[in-house]
Design a protein around this motif. Structure first.
Motif, PDB file in Angstrom:
ATOM      1  N   GLU A 195      12.181 -30.923  43.910  1.00 46.37           N
ATOM      2  CA  GLU A 195      12.419 -29.477  43.942  1.00 46.37           C
ATOM      3  C   GLU A 195      11.282 -28.748  43.256  1.00 46.37           C
ATOM      4  OE1 GLU A 195      12.842 -25.891  42.146  1.00 46.37           O
ATOM      5  OE2 GLU A 195      13.274 -27.646  40.894  1.00 46.37           O
ATOM      6  N   ALA A 221      14.812 -24.408  56.386  1.00 45.42           N
ATOM      7  CA  ALA A 221      15.942 -24.866  55.570  1.00 45.42           C
ATOM      8  C   ALA A 221      17.137 -25.317  56.384  1.00 45.42           C
ATOM      9  CB  ALA A 221      16.365 -23.748  54.609  1.00 45.42           C
ATOM     10  N   TRP A 234      17.917 -29.020  56.164  1.00 48.39           N
ATOM     11  CA  TRP A 234      17.896 -29.568  54.804  1.00 48.39           C
ATOM     12  C   TRP A 234      18.766 -30.811  54.657  1.00 48.39           C
ATOM     13  CZ3 TRP A 234      15.418 -30.225  50.590  1.00 48.39           C
ATOM     14  CH2 TRP A 234      16.047 -30.460  49.369  1.00 48.39           C
ATOM     15  N   LEU A 292      11.482 -29.494  48.289  1.00 49.04           N
ATOM     16  CA  LEU A 292      12.168 -28.214  48.427  1.00 49.04           C
ATOM     17  C   LEU A 292      11.225 -27.154  47.880  1.00 49.04           C
ATOM     18  CD1 LEU A 292      14.520 -26.364  48.999  1.00 49.04           C
ATOM     19  CD2 LEU A 292      15.547 -27.063  46.821  1.00 49.04           C
ATOM     20  N   GLU A 326      21.106 -23.685  44.503  1.00 44.70           N
ATOM     21  CA  GLU A 326      21.780 -23.647  45.799  1.00 44.70           C
ATOM     22  C   GLU A 326      21.660 -24.952  46.571  1.00 44.70           C
ATOM     23  OE1 GLU A 326      21.532 -21.213  50.062  1.00 44.70           O
ATOM     24  OE2 GLU A 326      20.268 -20.611  48.363  1.00 44.70           O
ATOM     25  N   LEU A 327      20.471 -25.560  46.577  1.00 44.46           N
ATOM     26  CA  LEU A 327      20.214 -26.662  47.500  1.00 44.46           C
ATOM     27  C   LEU A 327      20.026 -28.023  46.841  1.00 44.46           C
ATOM     28  CD1 LEU A 327      17.766 -24.847  49.966  1.00 44.46           C
ATOM     29  CD2 LEU A 327      20.191 -25.364  50.326  1.00 44.46           C
TER      30      LEU A 327
END
Length: 284
Positions: A68, A53, A56, A7, A77-78
């Motif tokens: 990450e 994204a 994802w 990420l 957020e992800l």
């Protein structure tokens, strides 16, 4: 084939992929989620497969390990989707753990969280003493070049005051308080403070609750130092186990002088350990 999903593919992600080039040559697959695929393709992907994204969730489902390295906001957020999908997650933007809602999502599985120490070390000693209830006080003082600490929320006068500091001027203390408040104000500069709280959380309970208490104990000082050539971090920890002083000065990343080169080095080590753990479990 082992598949790693990144990420973020900025300075840290690019340096990480470069550090993993021997693993890539041995068949490791790296996919990176970025905001602008075309821009990254122009710079070169270094062997990583680039995605936007929008894919994802599917990438996470097909990953063996998610890494990450995109900043606190993106991590909040992800990154929890990786834990929710049962995947291992290596967290670089450790400041995300300063937020209670994110702590709950990252620390209660079913996936496993791996926290990288970033630009500082000595965590083996600090973690051992904290687990033995040997620490009462933990403090970290970070010094950086003033211009690298300018934030969007600052007034024009505050920002200009930092930009115009010159060698020989007095250092300016920009912040003193706990890691959670520090992350709110300086999300890209004090992840190490939250990493320190993680390392000194102790044991004997729920990790989220232990970290909450540790975040209240750790004290942070952030100083704009016009004479700083390298970013530095000074840790002072004391208690019944003794008194410990640790100091780190890290060279800048070859990809971005505002980022510590040690962050990607530390991240590569954590990724290798995480991959080794995955392989061990698959052969049991």
């Amino acid at each position: 084939m082992t598949r790693v999903v990144l990420l973020g593919f900025g300075a840290i992600g690019r340096q990480l992929v470069d550090l993993l080039r021997s693993e890539l040559s041995d068949g490791l697959s790296v996919q990176a989620v970025v905001r602008d695929v075309a821009a990254h393709q122009q710079r070169g992907s270094l062997g990583a497969e680039l995605h936007d994204a929008g894919g994802w969730a599917d990438l996470v489902e097909g990953a063996d390990l998610v890494v990450e390295c995109a900043g606190v906001s993106a991590a909040r957020e992800l990154a929890p989707a990786a834990i929710a999908a049962g995947r291992g997650l290596v967290l670089t933007s450790v400041g995300a753990l300063a937020y209670a809602d994110t702590r709950e999502r990252l620390l209660h599985g079913p996936g496993r969280l791996h926290v990288t120490p970033g630009a500082i070390g000595g965590f083996d000693l600090l973690e051992a003493t904290a687990e033995a209830d040997g620490l009462d006080r933990v403090r970290i003082r970070t010094r950086k070049l003033a211009a690298s600490l300018v934030q969007p929320w600052m007034s024009d006068d505050e920002a200009e005051g930092l930009r115009t500091l010159r060698p020989g001027d007095e250092p300016v203390q920009l912040f003193a308080g706990d890691p959670a408040a520090a992350i709110e104000k300086f999300p890209g500069n004090v992840n190490v403070a939250v990493a320190l709280a993680w390392a000194t959380r102790g044991r004997g309970g729920d990790d989220a609750e232990l970290l909450t208490r540790s975040l209240e104990r750790v004290q942070v000082e952030l100083i704009a130092d016009p004479d700083a050539r390298l970013s530095s971090h000074e840790i002072l920890a004391s208690g019944t186990a003794g008194r410990f002083e640790l100091r780190f000065e890290s060279a800048p990343s070859p990809e971005n002088p505002k980022t510590s080169g040690l962050t990607a080095v530390s991240l590569a080590h954590t990724v290798r350990e995480s991959l080794a753990s995955l392989q061990h479990r698959s052969t049991r």
